[in-house]
Design an enzyme around this catalytic site. Structure first.
Site, PDB file in Angstrom:
ATOM      1  N   ASP A 101     -14.870  28.340 -24.529  1.00 53.04           N
ATOM      2  CA  ASP A 101     -15.904  29.000 -25.335  1.00 53.04           C
ATOM      3  C   ASP A 101     -16.701  30.002 -24.502  1.00 53.04           C
ATOM      4  O   ASP A 101     -16.898  31.137 -24.898  1.00 53.04           O
ATOM      5  CB  ASP A 101     -16.845  27.969 -26.000  1.00 53.04           C
ATOM      6  CG  ASP A 101     -17.421  26.946 -25.014  1.00 53.04           C
ATOM      7  OD1 ASP A 101     -17.087  26.993 -23.816  1.00 53.04           O
ATOM      8  OD2 ASP A 101     -18.212  26.099 -25.461  1.00 53.04           O
ATOM      9  N   ASP A 104     -19.715  30.165 -17.637  1.00 54.70           N
ATOM     10  CA  ASP A 104     -21.051  30.310 -17.051  1.00 54.70           C
ATOM     11  C   ASP A 104     -20.910  30.187 -15.537  1.00 54.70           C
ATOM     12  O   ASP A 104     -20.683  31.191 -14.852  1.00 54.70           O
ATOM     13  CB  ASP A 104     -21.960  29.232 -17.657  1.00 54.70           C
ATOM     14  CG  ASP A 104     -23.382  29.320 -17.134  1.00 54.70           C
ATOM     15  OD1 ASP A 104     -23.710  30.302 -16.452  1.00 54.70           O
ATOM     16  OD2 ASP A 104     -24.175  28.402 -17.413  1.00 54.70           O
TER      17      ASP A 104
HETATM   18  P1  IMP Z   1     -19.411  26.346 -16.714  1.00 58.24           P
HETATM   19  O1  IMP Z   1     -18.564  25.210 -16.191  1.00 58.24           O
HETATM   20  O2  IMP Z   1     -20.759  26.405 -16.069  1.00 58.24           O
HETATM   21  O3  IMP Z   1     -18.723  27.681 -16.733  1.00 58.24           O
HETATM   22  O4  IMP Z   1     -19.818  25.984 -18.180  1.00 58.24           O
HETATM   23  C1  IMP Z   1     -18.896  25.870 -19.123  1.00 58.24           C
HETATM   24  C2  IMP Z   1     -19.394  25.025 -20.274  1.00 58.24           C
HETATM   25  O5  IMP Z   1     -20.825  24.891 -20.324  1.00 58.24           O
HETATM   26  C3  IMP Z   1     -19.007  25.724 -21.539  1.00 58.24           C
HETATM   27  O6  IMP Z   1     -17.714  25.352 -21.929  1.00 58.24           O
HETATM   28  C4  IMP Z   1     -20.084  25.286 -22.495  1.00 58.24           C
HETATM   29  O7  IMP Z   1     -19.697  24.083 -23.120  1.00 58.24           O
HETATM   30  C5  IMP Z   1     -21.295  25.039 -21.641  1.00 58.24           C
HETATM   31  N1  IMP Z   1     -22.210  26.186 -21.708  1.00 58.24           N
HETATM   32  C6  IMP Z   1     -22.481  27.100 -20.750  1.00 58.24           C
HETATM   33  N2  IMP Z   1     -23.363  28.011 -21.181  1.00 58.24           N
HETATM   34  C7  IMP Z   1     -23.659  27.666 -22.460  1.00 58.24           C
HETATM   35  C8  IMP Z   1     -24.509  28.250 -23.466  1.00 58.24           C
HETATM   36  O8  IMP Z   1     -25.206  29.272 -23.301  1.00 58.24           O
HETATM   37  N3  IMP Z   1     -24.537  27.607 -24.660  1.00 58.24           N
HETATM   38  C9  IMP Z   1     -23.804  26.486 -24.926  1.00 58.24           C
HETATM   39  N4  IMP Z   1     -22.990  25.930 -24.025  1.00 58.24           N
HETATM   40  C10 IMP Z   1     -22.925  26.507 -22.790  1.00 58.24           C
HETATM   41 MG    MG Z   2     -17.565  23.791 -23.415  1.00 60.15          MG
END
Ligand code: IMP
Ligand code: MG
Length: 177
Positions: A101, A104
């Site tokens: 989705d 981040d």
């Molecule tokens: P990462 O591992 O930090 O890249 O985060 C990935 C996961 O964090 C995504 O698959 C989302 O489920 C969640 N996430 C990160 N940012 C957001 C946001 O702004 N809204 C909702 N979920 C988020």
């Molecule tokens: Mg997610």
């Protein structure tokens, strides 16, 4: 646009148009080869549902899901990732597209990429609906990216805040109160 639930950042129509483009790009890149979409639950389920129908019927498509967690109910990254639900199919020798989705910190993606690579995927690409700026630990390019967004917490179109708002038809920023 401000609504009763947050401010709309990306409209339904913008999302629809962009996903069609991504589907066309995937169809072109994979030609007649079978592609295996691996959706990262739960956030990717709506994006994946639309993306798979935007891929040409000439491209055979398989789909499976993994659930990993890197977020609790907080709006900051914990930095740890757990596999909560694993794939039911083998990815060995397959051309895989990880469907996420939002990227981040990129930790989720990095983790899933390493797992699928270790399991012998023939090729690995990534489709992400959203990307936040800067500092991703996933250093490879995101092959199919929907939208780059500002560094704000967004909900809707599958993305949640504390398990809510996944059903919003667009991408919104919750209002600060
Ligand atoms: P990462 O591992 O930090 O890249 O985060 C990935 C996961 O964090 C995504 O698959 C989302 O489920 C969640 N996430 C990160 N940012 C957001 C946001 O702004 N809204 C909702 N979920 C988020
Ligand atoms: Mg997610």
């Amino acid at each position: 646009m401000k609504t009763a639930v947050g401010t709309i950042l990306i409209t339904e129509e913008e999302i629809r148009t962009r996903i069609s483009e991504l589907g066309r790009a995937i169809s072109k890149d994979y030609g007649g080869r079978t592609v295996t979409l691996v959706g990262i639950l739960k956030g990717s389920f709506i994006f994946l549902a639309d993306l798979i129908r935007a891929i040409s019927l000439e491209v055979p498509v398989e789909v499976d899901f993994m659930a990993v967690s890197s977020y609790g109910d907080a709006t900051t990254t914990s930095g740890t990732v757990h596999i909560e639900k694993d794939l039911g199919i083998s990815v060995s020798g397959k051309d895989v597209i990880i469907v996420e989705d939002i990227v981040d910190t990129g930790l989720t993606l990095l983790h899933v990429h390493n797992i699928l690579s270790a399991r012998g995927a023939r090729s690995l690409r990534v489709a992400a609906l959203l990307e936040k700026p800067g500092g991703s630990k996933y250093e490879r390019p995101i092959d199919y990216i929907g939208f780059k967004i500002p560094n704000k917490f967004v909900v809707g179109f599958g993305l949640d805040y504390a398990q809510r708002y996944r059903n919003l038809p667009d991408i919104r920023v919750l209002d600060e109160s």
